[in-house]
Design a protein around this motif. Structure first.
Motif, mmCIF file in Angstrom:
data_model
loop_
_atom_site.group_PDB
_atom_site.id
_atom_site.type_symbol
_atom_site.label_atom_id
_atom_site.label_comp_id
_atom_site.label_asym_id
_atom_site.label_seq_id
_atom_site.Cartn_x
_atom_site.Cartn_y
_atom_site.Cartn_z
ATOM 1 N N ARG A 27 48.239 76.490 11.441
ATOM 2 C CA ARG A 27 48.608 76.544 10.021
ATOM 3 C C ARG A 27 49.290 77.866 9.660
ATOM 4 N NH1 ARG A 27 46.740 73.252 6.029
ATOM 5 N NH2 ARG A 27 44.979 72.578 7.306
ATOM 6 N N ALA A 28 48.858 78.956 10.282
ATOM 7 C CA ALA A 28 49.448 80.265 10.003
ATOM 8 C C ALA A 28 50.921 80.322 10.403
ATOM 9 C CB ALA A 28 48.667 81.357 10.733
ATOM 10 N N LYS A 29 51.326 79.425 11.285
ATOM 11 C CA LYS A 29 52.725 79.371 11.709
ATOM 12 C C LYS A 29 53.503 78.290 10.972
ATOM 13 C CE LYS A 29 52.189 81.442 16.242
ATOM 14 N NZ LYS A 29 52.678 81.440 17.635
ATOM 15 N N GLY A 30 52.908 77.767 9.911
ATOM 16 C CA GLY A 30 53.601 76.785 9.096
ATOM 17 C C GLY A 30 53.361 75.340 9.488
ATOM 18 N N TRP A 31 52.449 75.102 10.424
ATOM 19 C CA TRP A 31 52.130 73.732 10.812
ATOM 20 C C TRP A 31 51.135 73.123 9.827
ATOM 21 C CZ3 TRP A 31 52.310 71.484 16.209
ATOM 22 C CH2 TRP A 31 53.362 72.056 16.957
ATOM 23 N N GLU A 32 51.280 71.839 9.620
ATOM 24 C CA GLU A 32 50.326 71.146 8.747
ATOM 25 C C GLU A 32 50.226 69.683 9.156
ATOM 26 O OE1 GLU A 32 49.090 71.053 4.042
ATOM 27 O OE2 GLU A 32 51.201 71.370 4.584
ATOM 28 N N ALA A 33 49.056 69.305 9.643
ATOM 29 C CA ALA A 33 48.790 67.915 9.994
ATOM 30 C C ALA A 33 48.091 67.251 8.816
ATOM 31 C CB ALA A 33 47.923 67.834 11.245
ATOM 32 N N ARG A 34 48.617 66.133 8.359
ATOM 33 C CA ARG A 34 48.118 65.473 7.159
ATOM 34 C C ARG A 34 47.682 64.042 7.488
ATOM 35 N NH1 ARG A 34 47.446 68.539 2.684
ATOM 36 N NH2 ARG A 34 48.376 67.002 1.270
ATOM 37 N N ILE A 35 46.501 63.671 7.004
ATOM 38 C CA ILE A 35 46.020 62.302 7.180
ATOM 39 C C ILE A 35 46.877 61.383 6.306
ATOM 40 C CG2 ILE A 35 44.083 60.727 6.923
ATOM 41 C CD1 ILE A 35 43.700 62.780 9.143
ATOM 42 N N THR A 36 47.568 60.478 6.950
ATOM 43 C CA THR A 36 48.591 59.652 6.292
ATOM 44 C C THR A 36 48.191 58.183 6.377
ATOM 45 O OG1 THR A 36 50.269 61.288 6.931
ATOM 46 C CG2 THR A 36 51.050 59.086 6.311
ATOM 47 N N CYS A 37 48.101 57.537 5.213
ATOM 48 C CA CYS A 37 47.553 56.172 5.157
ATOM 49 C C CYS A 37 48.393 55.273 4.250
ATOM 50 C CB CYS A 37 46.119 56.198 4.610
ATOM 51 S SG CYS A 37 45.020 57.409 5.392
ATOM 52 N N PRO A 38 48.352 53.962 4.475
ATOM 53 C CA PRO A 38 49.095 53.035 3.623
ATOM 54 C C PRO A 38 48.432 52.785 2.274
ATOM 55 C CG PRO A 38 47.937 51.827 5.326
ATOM 56 C CD PRO A 38 47.740 53.280 5.628
ATOM 57 N N THR A 39 47.151 53.111 2.154
ATOM 58 C CA THR A 39 46.415 52.905 0.904
ATOM 59 C C THR A 39 45.729 54.214 0.499
ATOM 60 O OG1 THR A 39 44.515 52.134 2.199
ATOM 61 C CG2 THR A 39 46.002 50.452 1.335
ATOM 62 N N PRO A 40 45.377 54.374 -0.775
ATOM 63 C CA PRO A 40 44.753 55.625 -1.221
ATOM 64 C C PRO A 40 43.472 55.979 -0.483
ATOM 65 C CG PRO A 40 45.530 54.371 -3.112
ATOM 66 C CD PRO A 40 45.678 53.476 -1.919
ATOM 67 N N GLN A 41 42.725 54.969 -0.049
ATOM 68 C CA GLN A 41 41.507 55.207 0.716
ATOM 69 C C GLN A 41 41.451 54.258 1.910
ATOM 70 O OE1 GLN A 41 38.272 54.810 -2.192
ATOM 71 N NE2 GLN A 41 38.073 57.028 -2.205
ATOM 72 N N VAL A 42 40.859 54.738 2.989
ATOM 73 C CA VAL A 42 40.625 53.894 4.161
ATOM 74 C C VAL A 42 39.200 54.133 4.643
ATOM 75 C CG1 VAL A 42 43.018 53.700 4.956
ATOM 76 C CG2 VAL A 42 41.633 55.659 5.671
ATOM 77 N N THR A 43 38.630 53.126 5.264
ATOM 78 C CA THR A 43 37.256 53.211 5.767
ATOM 79 C C THR A 43 37.270 53.087 7.281
ATOM 80 O OG1 THR A 43 36.361 52.266 3.734
ATOM 81 C CG2 THR A 43 34.946 52.206 5.682
ATOM 82 N N SER A 44 36.565 53.997 7.936
ATOM 83 C CA SER A 44 36.565 54.045 9.390
ATOM 84 C C SER A 44 35.768 52.898 9.996
ATOM 85 C CB SER A 44 35.971 55.367 9.873
ATOM 86 O OG SER A 44 34.552 55.338 9.748
ATOM 87 N N MET A 45 35.840 52.779 11.310
ATOM 88 C CA MET A 45 35.112 51.746 12.025
ATOM 89 C C MET A 45 33.606 51.938 11.907
ATOM 90 S SD MET A 45 36.069 53.166 15.847
ATOM 91 C CE MET A 45 35.324 51.791 16.703
ATOM 92 N N ASN A 46 33.182 53.134 11.519
ATOM 93 C CA ASN A 46 31.761 53.421 11.347
ATOM 94 C C ASN A 46 31.356 53.551 9.885
ATOM 95 O OD1 ASN A 46 30.868 53.589 14.155
ATOM 96 N ND2 ASN A 46 32.262 55.328 14.281
ATOM 97 N N GLY A 47 32.229 53.112 8.982
ATOM 98 C CA GLY A 47 31.880 53.056 7.571
ATOM 99 C C GLY A 47 32.109 54.323 6.774
ATOM 100 N N VAL A 48 32.892 55.276 7.313
ATOM 101 C CA VAL A 48 33.191 56.513 6.587
ATOM 102 C C VAL A 48 34.484 56.314 5.796
ATOM 103 C CG1 VAL A 48 33.700 58.969 6.790
ATOM 104 C CG2 VAL A 48 32.090 57.893 8.372
ATOM 105 N N THR A 49 34.404 56.445 4.467
ATOM 106 C CA THR A 49 35.567 56.255 3.612
ATOM 107 C C THR A 49 36.184 57.603 3.268
ATOM 108 O OG1 THR A 49 34.672 54.211 2.667
ATOM 109 C CG2 THR A 49 36.398 55.337 1.418
#
Length: 205
Positions: A27-49
């Motif tokens: 991040r200090a070098k300008g990198w930024e990984a962003r969680i990108t989804c088709p809907t405002p919220q998504v729920t994982s295979m283990n039930g984490v939204t």
């Protein structure tokens, strides 16, 4: 480097979060990984939204994209409208896919006849899509990489950093996340997996 970590409903937490965490070490070098989804919220295979950080369209303009896996990937692979919206371009983007994410790469026409990696559950589907599956954790062909197995997320992130920033930055990121007392072993394993696919002249830094 702006990186879209594509995360769909039913996602595998390890794929999205491990890769994003390692990539954000820069991040200090300008990198930024962003969680990108088709809907405002998504729920994982283990039930984490979770709430998305970016909409799906972010992937079109990102410098790099990682496609995580999940239990609904086969359904997503049939959604031609969603796949068309991604509009990924290996000519200008680094693109990585993990486990069932490799199936999406195949459906997008980004694997072709090249061998790829995926997990054991997804392997029959990827083979059905016409792709030869390797019994290895990681492989890359130019700007497109695939990985198999949940913990192979570290290899995708390491490769992306080595390509986008350089070998030392990849080593430093792995050193930070590796277990105490095993750091050199983790670094050596990651470098051995990804560096054969990183041409010194191809580093984008």
């Amino acid at each position: 480097m702006k990186i879209a970590v594509l995360t769909f409903d039913g996602f595998n937490e390890l794929d999205s979060f491990v890769a994003a965490t390692i990539l954000n070490r820069l991040r200090a070098k300008g990198w930024e990984a962003r969680i990108t989804c088709p809907t405002p919220q998504v729920t994982s295979m283990n039930g984490v939204t979770i709430s998305r950080q970016e909409p799906l369209g972010f992937a079109r303009n990102a410098d790099a994209v990682i496609i995580g896996s999940g239990i609904k990937t086969r359904e997503i692979a049939q959604d031609t409208q969603l796949l068309a919206e991604l509009a990924l371009d290996p000519a200008r983007q680094l693109i990585g896919a993990q486990c069932s994410g490799t199936l999406l790469l195949a459906k997008l026409g980004l694997v072709g006849e090249l061998p790829a990696c995926t997990d054991l559950t997804t392997k029959p589907w990827v083979v059905e899509a016409g792709v030869k599956v390797l019994d290895t954790p990681f492989v890359a062909h130019g700007n497109v990489a695939t990985a198999g197995g949940c913990l192979a997320a570290q290899y995708l992130a390491c490769w992306m950093i080595a390509r986008g920033a350089g070998r030392q930055d990849a080593i430093d990121a792995m050193h930070y996340v590796a277990p105490v007392g095993e750091k050199q072993a983790y670094i050596d394993r990651a470098m051995a997996a990804v560096m054969p696919f990183v041409d010194a002249e191809a580093v984008m830094a």
